[in-house]
Structure formats: structure tokens, C-alpha cells
Design an enzyme around this catalytic site. Structure first.
Site, short mmCIF file in Angstrom:
data_model
loop_
_atom_site.label_atom_id
_atom_site.label_comp_id
_atom_site.label_asym_id
_atom_site.label_seq_id
_atom_site.Cartn_x
_atom_site.Cartn_y
_atom_site.Cartn_z
N HIS A 1 60.91 75.07 40.55
CA HIS A 1 60.05 76.25 40.45
C HIS A 1 60.66 77.48 41.10
O HIS A 1 60.25 78.59 40.82
CB HIS A 1 58.61 75.97 40.91
CG HIS A 1 58.38 75.95 42.39
ND1 HIS A 1 58.39 74.80 43.15
CD2 HIS A 1 58.09 76.94 43.25
CE1 HIS A 1 58.12 75.10 44.40
NE2 HIS A 1 57.93 76.39 44.50
N SER B 1 59.65 76.67 49.89
CA SER B 1 59.98 75.93 48.67
C SER B 1 61.49 75.83 48.52
O SER B 1 62.19 76.83 48.59
CB SER B 1 59.41 76.66 47.45
OG SER B 1 58.04 76.47 47.41
N ASP C 1 60.97 68.34 41.22
CA ASP C 1 60.99 69.79 41.38
C ASP C 1 62.30 70.26 42.03
O ASP C 1 62.32 70.70 43.17
CB ASP C 1 59.78 70.23 42.22
CG ASP C 1 59.50 71.72 42.08
OD1 ASP C 1 60.38 72.47 41.59
OD2 ASP C 1 58.40 72.15 42.48
N1 ARG Z 1 52.63 74.88 44.62
C1 ARG Z 1 54.06 74.97 44.65
C2 ARG Z 1 54.47 75.96 45.67
O1 ARG Z 1 53.98 77.04 45.72
C3 ARG Z 1 54.64 75.41 43.37
C4 ARG Z 1 54.69 74.34 42.40
C5 ARG Z 1 55.14 74.83 41.07
N2 ARG Z 1 54.56 73.98 40.07
C6 ARG Z 1 53.62 74.39 39.22
N3 ARG Z 1 53.04 73.51 38.46
N4 ARG Z 1 53.28 75.64 39.13
O2 ARG Z 1 55.35 75.71 46.41
#
Ligand code: ARG
Length: 809
Positions: free
Chosen positions: A135, A719, A271
């Protein structure tokens, strides 16, 4: 988790400009010779540590049954780790503080970069290979995709360095060093300054310090405020701006579970994505060039193939964006009642419209994939935060702290003098803010970054306006010869502005659907008009609402018909006959200007309240620390490098539900639904899993681990961060937080809060078995056996022993 608009406190002009988040070897002679890190890397021909491992496991199991996971709140500054060090050691860290942060020698910090300012990435080979989240790479992957080359759906794997893809604007930023400059900043602030003067002066001194720190170098630096204006630290950075896309799985792996699983455990998402830093021949930062070469890092993380068990030490290093851990009960209430629901309501609308257009057309689907994901990510975040602030009684917890504080203040006249007004300042300021917090959300979420055209028009207005100014000056200079020289000097600047505008536009239109945007405008402006009192609306909106009797469909149609900013050819026409008048009468530019004015105007109008809040938070934070001198308070995240540590372990999610600490590939098949784009599994992956064709990447039970959880303290910006074991080896990549602790940015949940990470073995499995990209595996340093500990002198392994069976278990 990038690009979160900061809530509750001073609204800020977000990063709108970008659209919103070695292996040591002989070439590295100064690598610390006697650190355990060095010793095990030197001896990485592997030792058999079976007995030692067993012993450790027993000790840990004992420890686990006695206590549970200890509380692990805190995103710590790497230079202050000595304060945490004893605890870290007790939890299983084998490194020294210098192995983690050292200015003169390669240390872990040299393997961790801020990726583009919105995510974190780690160096995993001596050729500058970077690992981050899927992501985090999403925008880059999307930008390189088209219906013909759909890397989002199919994945992308470069077969050689030549095939790695350039990414305009993406950078990798290393921390060179940091320093506590609190005294110097505070010495320049006399106590009679108002809060605003104080902030201005601190900023000025900070700039001065940063300038001194970078003089004569290519570094950049800044001084940041910590503990809400009570402390100040300097950060010096080195930035590489040639960062190329190397590989990414299809989104059916990298985004498996989609928005349904987002922010939730149990998770089965791969991811991850790979990039590479390129440098000039001297290994220094260089602008993109075909002649650039892979960067040789000061440190690259070795990769552990051993995985982790409950109770094992983990550490995460990265660049968390922002937290609000000192937020008061007043702020919590405002978040629950006003800020969060407003964001969610606007984004609900926005997402609906985007989805409709994306479902109808493949090209639009690709163009808007990243925009949609970014919007959806923090849409769900705020839904979860509101729910869990309530569920976890955060308001009550904050109230209790405030009551304790209040009693403590009353005990002593000195304290009374210093902190006696703090809580009433909060009460007053939040009450005042209640009246405009919604309007502040609207001006951004439904305004400047609601539909896309307003911000684009605003930027174009600035660029083209400057272009015209220079053009005029040149024209006026024609007669005089001295001025003629000036004209010659200004010509290139004018050209640069024109090229800049055209490039900006090309990039913008590359991922743009005007029809979709027109509908966004109609819908979001309509919402804005209905829900915000007239006197808080931007000028154009109130006018348009009157003129079109609230019919914003009609209004938007007019705007899009009239503006010259919906495609490149009209912009090119502008340059044939450039006139200020064209800008002044363009409706999209009028909207952009008007929204920006409203935004600025609101900041000015409410400066008093915001300053009061800033002052109250400064005193409150100082007071809390004074009240609990033995408690080691961590500062809120602010995009600077932090270290957080904890242990692996599951949690009790709710009544009768206890979650295990890791997921396996079997769970992918259980969730699989090829009729649902969020839960589609590529056929090849499904068959690899069915055949248990896991290669060396299975755990000792023969399962393929996918994700795991641990109680480290992370937030958006982390992230892509490396998850590191006690030996300094990479065991995973952090990518999310868990639903039950969505209130965690405001109040850390000791029992509930977890980091969700991809197990590095799943990443390697996908790279190797699914994508056959073994060239990447080859350049990484996979470590199969626990390195020998420094203190353990009895066990000398024969240096030649190299008979590691990859999947012995
Ligand atoms: N919630 C995650 C974060 O902000 C992002 C994950 C991305 N995946 C998604 N399905 N949008 O770190």
C-alpha cells in the site's frame, strides 16, 4: 497508513502538494567489530544452537505464564534508547544501543528510510534493495499501470536492473543524525512571550540551528517540537531521489481482504513491494539518470528464516506520522461528536461516486485505484476510532487523568500558579472550537481536496500567474539596454514555469476523469452548502447556492463546461494567448481561490483559540510529566524516526474470542471468494497452497505463516517499517493496526493494541515460488540459524560448516 489529516488540534495545510503517505561486507570496514551484530554476521555460516534455543524457549514460556505481555506504549527517539535499554534486554534484545543508532558506524538506523515522507522502507540488500508495503508502493504501481499493463491486477516483477521503473517525486530519506537542542531553543524564549510569539521565535531559532547543521553539505535538516513545545530536537537527513520500482505482487495478494479486512486482525495480506535506491557513481544522491547505479548502504538488514513465537522480542523502527496521546477529554469528545463523523459522512459520499465510475470502466478503475484506497483507508480509520473511543472508555480514562492532575495542582501554590488555568483553558478553547471544527473539515474534505479540480486550479493559478508576471516584466523592459539583460535572465524562468505547468497538468490528467470529478463537485458542494452555516462558507459557495437554488448538479455542469482546466489542450491554448483575464474569469480558479481564502481566513479568525489550545497542551504535557516523574513519557509521533519494542502475542478481542498471534496460508483458502474482488486468490497461489509447496518458507509445523501480531506501538507513517528480532534481523514488515484498538492513536490500549505485520517468510515465498523472482532472493542475506551470542563463548562453531538445509524442520 499515511496522510492522515491531523485532527482536533490546529488544522494544518496537509501535504496537498503531492496529492495528500547490506549485508555488511569488506566494503564496509567500519562496521562495529565487536558488536553482536558484527559477530553474528561475520559468523553467518550458521551455528547449531539447538540447546540454547530450547533453553530460551523454556525460560520464555515460564515468563509468559507468570506475567503476560508487558505494556509497550511508546515511540522512542533512537538517541534516548539507553533509558529503555535494560527493559529491552530483559525482553530479549541482544544488541547494544550503538548497534541501533550510531553516527559514526553503520547501525540499524542506516537501513531504515522515510519513503516519500508518507511511509517507511528498509534496506534489505547491499545493492540498495528496499522493502516496504504494497500500500506504500500502491501509488507508484498504479501510476505505471494501464489497461494494457495492469500491474495492479497482475503484479510487476522486473527481470533485471534495466527493467526497474523510475518514479518521479519518490525519495528515500536517511537519518544522518539527531540532537537534543532544547536548551538552545528555550534560552531564546523569554517567559513573557505570547504563545504565538513563542512559536514564531522557536521556529526562527530552529531554522538557524538547521542551517548551521547543514552548512557546506548536501544534507537537509529541521528542528521539531516535542512534548507539545516543551522540547526541541534537530534532525539531519540525506535524501536519495532516484528510487525505482522493482517488484510488487498482484493486489489480490498485496491488498488481499481489501477494505473489508483493512484495520483488522486476523489478516492474510501480502502487503509488501520492493523498490531500489539508485545513486551516482560516488554512491551519493543524484538526480535520475540512466548512469546511476544501485546504492551501497551502510547497513542492510539480514533476514531471519526462523520466525517468531509468542513472547519473542520484536522491535519496529520507522517514521510514524502523528499521534494525539496527550489529547484531553474535551478533545476526545470533540473527535467523537464532531470531527470524526464529519469526515466519515463526506467520504461516504465521495467513495460511493468513485466506486460507481470505477466499476463501470476499467481505465477509470486503474486511474482512481490509489485515490480510492487513500480515501477509504482513513474513512474506515475514523469509523473505527469513534467506535473504539467509546468502547474503550477513553473519555472516562482521560477525565480520570484530568481529575488527578487537578488535585495535584491544588496541593501546591507554585503549581497552582503554573498550571491552575490549564483545564479551564481547554474547556474554553474546545467550546469555541466546537463552532468551527465542522467547517474546517468541510473546507478540506468537501472543498480543496473533495473534488480534485479546486486544488489543481489553485496551483495552476499560482504557476500561470507567476508566468504572466514575468512575461509582463520582460515586455516592459524592452527599451532600456540594462533591462534587456535582465530580460534575458528572466526568459528561462518563464519557460520553466510554463514547462512546470504543462508537466503538472500531464501528470494530473493522466489519472483524471472529469465526468467523475464533476459529479464529486456537485455532490460534495451540495453537502457543504447544506451542512455548514452560510457565514462559514467560502464566498463562491454561498453565491452559487443562491444563484442555482441549491442545485449543484447544474452549477457543476456550468463550471466544467466553462473552465479551461479540464484537459491539456485547453491549457496549451492558454499559452498561445496568455492573459490574466483568462485566469480571473475561470470558474474553477475562482473556486480554488475562494476555498483557499476560506481556509486561511479560518486559521486567522481562530488563531486566538488555536494559540490557547497550543499553550494549554504545552502546560498540560509539562505538568503531567512533572506530576509523574517516574513515568517515562514518550513524545507524540511527528514523522521523526522512532523505535518501539514489544513481544509477539495474541489478544482477547471480545467476549469468548481470543486471537492467535499468527495466520497461515490455509486462511487464504478459507477466505477465498473469486466472485469478490477483495477476496480473489490467483489460481497459481491457490494451487501452491493446496500442494503445500512452501519451499524453505514454512514454519516448523509445516505451515506457511502469512501475518503475525505483536504489541509494539505504531501509527500511520510506520507502514512498511521493518520488524526486527532481538538479533537485529528482519522478521517482517509492519503494515496495520487492529480494529479493537483503533482509538490507540489517542490512548494506547495495553491489553488490546497490536501491530499487524507480514511475516517475511510469506514475502519471500511470494517472491520466490509465486513470482519466480529469485534474483531478489539471491541478493538478500537469509539467516537460518540464530547467531551466536557475544556472551556465549563456549560454543565455537566450525567456520566451514555450511550444510544448512533450507527447510529442515
Ligand atoms: N490500514 C493500513 C494502514 O493505514 C493500510 C492498509 C491498506 N489496505 C487497504 N485495504 N486499503 O497502514
Amino acid at each position: 497508513a499515511h496522510q492522515r489529516l491531523r485532527q482536533n488540534r490546529r488544522s494544518f495545510w496537509p501535504a496537498l502538494w503531492v496529492g495528500f503517505g547490506r549485508r555488511p561486507n569488506v566494503l564496509c570496514p567500519n562496521f562495529k567489530r565487536h558488536s553482536p551484530l558484527f559477530i553474528y554476521i561475520r559468523n553467518r555460516k550458521f551455528y547449531n544452537h539447538f540447546t540454547m534455543k530450547k533453553l530460551i524457549a523454556i525460560v520464555l514460556a515460564l515468563g509468559m505464564s507468570l506475567g503476560t505481555l508487558s505494556a509497550n506504549e511508546g515511540m522512542w527517539l533512537p538517541i534516548f534508547l539507553n533509558q529503555n535499554f535494560a527493559e529491552m534486554k530483559a525482553m530479549g534484545l541482544k544488541l547494544s544501543p550503538e548497534d541501533i543508532y550510531d553516527v559514526n558506524n553503520g547501525s540499524l538506523k542506516d537501513a531504515v528510510v522515510s519513503l516519500g515522507g508518507f511511509c517507511t522502507a528498509e534496506v534489505v540488500s547491499d545493492q540498495g534493495l528496499l522493502l516496504t508495503n504494497h500500500h506504500c508502493g500502491y501509488d507508484a504501481i498504479q501510476t505505471h499501470s494501464s489497461p494494457e499493463h495492469d500491474y495492479l491486477s497482475d503484479g510487476f516483477w522486473s527481470a533485471s536492473l534495466e527493467e526497474e521503473l523510475r518514479n518521479e517525486g519518490l525519495y528515500a530519506r536517511f537519518l544522518v543524525r539527531m540532537e537534543d537542542v532544547t536548551n538552545r531553543v528555550l534560552d531564546s524564549l523569554s517567559s513573557d512571550l505570547s504563545q504565538a510569539e513563542r512559536e514564531q521565535r522557536a521556529a526562527r531559532v530552529g531554522k538557524q540551528i538547521a542551517a548551521e547543521a547543514t552548512e557546506g553539505t548536501a544534507y537537509t535538516a529541521n528542528v521539531k517540537s516535542f512534548y507539545h513545545g516543551n522540547e526541541f530536537y534537530l534532525f539531519v537527513y540525506k535524501t536519495y531521489r532516484d528510487v525505482r520500482l522493482v517488484g510488487a505482487p498482484p493486489q489480490s495478494v498485496g491488498k488481499f481482504g481489501g477494505d473489508t479486512d483493512n484495520w483488522m486482525w486476523p489478516r492474510h495480506t501480502g502487503d509488501f513491494s520492493f523498490f531500489r535506491i539508485y545513486a551516482g557513481e560516488d554512491n551519493e544522491p543524484a538526480r535520475y539518470s540512466e548512469d546511476n547505479v544501485p546504492y551501497q548502504p551502510q547497513h542492510a538488514l539480514p533476514i531471519s528464516m526462523r520466525g517468531v513465537d509468542p513472547g519473542d522480542f520484536t522491535m519496529v523502527m520507522g517514521f510514524p506520522g502523528s499521534t494525539d496521546r496527550y489529547l484531553t477529554s474535551y478533545g476526545v469528545k470533540q473527535a467523537i461528536d464532531k470531527y470524526n463523523p464529519t469526515v466519515v459522512k463526506i467520504r461516504d459520499k465521495k467513495l460511493d461516486i468513485m466506486k460507481r465510475y470505477m466499476d463501470a470502466d476499467k481505465a477509470t478503475q486503474i486511474k482512481y485505484a490509489s485515490k480510492y484506497a487513500q480515501t477509504a483507508n482513513y474513512w474506515k480509520y475514523y469509523i473505527g476510532q469513534t467506535k473504539q473511543l467509546k468502547q474503550n472508555n477513553v473519555y472516562e480514562q482521560k477525565k480520570a487523568i484530568e481529575e488527578k492532575f487537578s488535585r495535584w495542582v491544588k496541593q501546591d501554590p507554585q503549581r497552582q500558579k503554573k498550571y491552575g488555568d490549564v483545564l479551564s483553558m481547554f474547556e474554553e478553547a474546545y467550546q469555541a472550537k466546537d463552532d468551527y471544527v465542522k467547517s474546517n473539515v468541510y473546507v478540506l474534505e468537501a472543498g480543496l481536496i473533495g473534488p480534485e479540480i479546486p486544488l489543481f486550479a489553485f496551483r495552476m493559478d499560482r504557476l500561470l500567474g507567476r508566468y504572466l508576471q514575468i512575461k509582463e516584466k520582460i515586455a516592459a523592459a524592452e527599451t532600456d539596454s540594462a533591462e534587456k539583460a535582465l530580460q534575458q535572465k528572466m526568459q528561462p524562468r518563464m519557460e520553466a514555469l510554463k514547462n512546470g505547468a504543462m508537466e503538472n497538468a500531464t501528470e494530473f490528467y493522466g489519472d483524471y476523469n472529469a465526468e467523475l470529478d464533476q459529479e464529486l463537485m456537485a455532490s460534495l458542494f451540495g453537502l457543504y452548502f447544506q451542512n455548514i452555516p452560510q457565514e462559514q462558507q467560502p464566498e463562491f459557495l454561498a453565491e452559487a447556492g443562491d444563484k442555482y437554488k441549491g442545485n449543484f448538479q447544474k452549477y457543476a455542469r456550468k463550471v466544467f463546461k466553462k473552465t479551461f482546466l479540464t484537459d491539456s489542450s485547453e491549457l496549451a491554448e492558454f499559452f498561445e494567448k496568455p492573459k490574466q483575464k483568462t485566469l480571473d474569469k475561470d470558474p474553477a480558479i475562482e473556486i480554488g481561490r475562494s476555498l483557499y481564502e476560506r481556509y486561511q481566513g479560518s486559521n486567522k479568525a481562530h488563531a486566538k483559540t488555536e494559540n490557547k489550545l497550543d499553550k494549554a497542551y504545552r502546560l498540560w504535557t509539562a505538568g503531567l510529566r512533572e506530576m509523574n516523574p517516574d513515568k517515562h513519557y514518550a513524545p507524540d509521533a511527528n514523522s521523526t524516526m522512532r523505535v518501539t519494542y514489544g513481544t509477539v502475542g495474541g489478544y482477547k478481542a471480545r467476549d469468548a474470542v481470543r486471537y492467535q498471534n499468527y495466520t497461515t496460508a490455509q486462511g487464504i483458502l478459507q477466505k477465498m471468494d473469486n466472485n469478490d474482488p477483495e477476496f480473489k486468490v490467483p489460481a497459481k497461489l491457490a494451487s501452491l497452497i493446496r500442494d503445500k509447496n512452501y519451499g524453505p518458507y514454512a514454519n516448523d509445523k509445516g505451515e506457511l505463516p502469512v501475518c503475525f501480531i505483536h504489541n509494539t506501538d505504531i501509527t500511520g507513517g510506520n507502514s512498511g517499517s521493518p520488524v526486527i528480532n532481538g538479533h537485529g534481523e528482519l522478521i517482517g514488515t509492519a503494515f496495520d493496526g487492529n480494529w479493537e484498538a483503533m482509538s490507540g492513536d489517542i490512548y494506547f490500549e495495553n491489553e488490546l493494541q497490536r501491530t499487524i505485520s507480514v511475516d517475511i517468510r510469506y514475502t519471500l515465498f511470494i517472491v520466490d515460488k509465486y513470482a519466480n523472482a529469485s534474483r531478489l532472493i539471491d541478493e538478500m542475506n537469509l539467516v537460518y540459524e540464530a547467531p551466536q551470542e557475544k556472551s556465549n563463548t563456549t560454543e565455537e562453531a566450525p567456520a566451514e560448516k555450511e550444510s544448512m538445509e533450507a527447510n529442515e524442520m
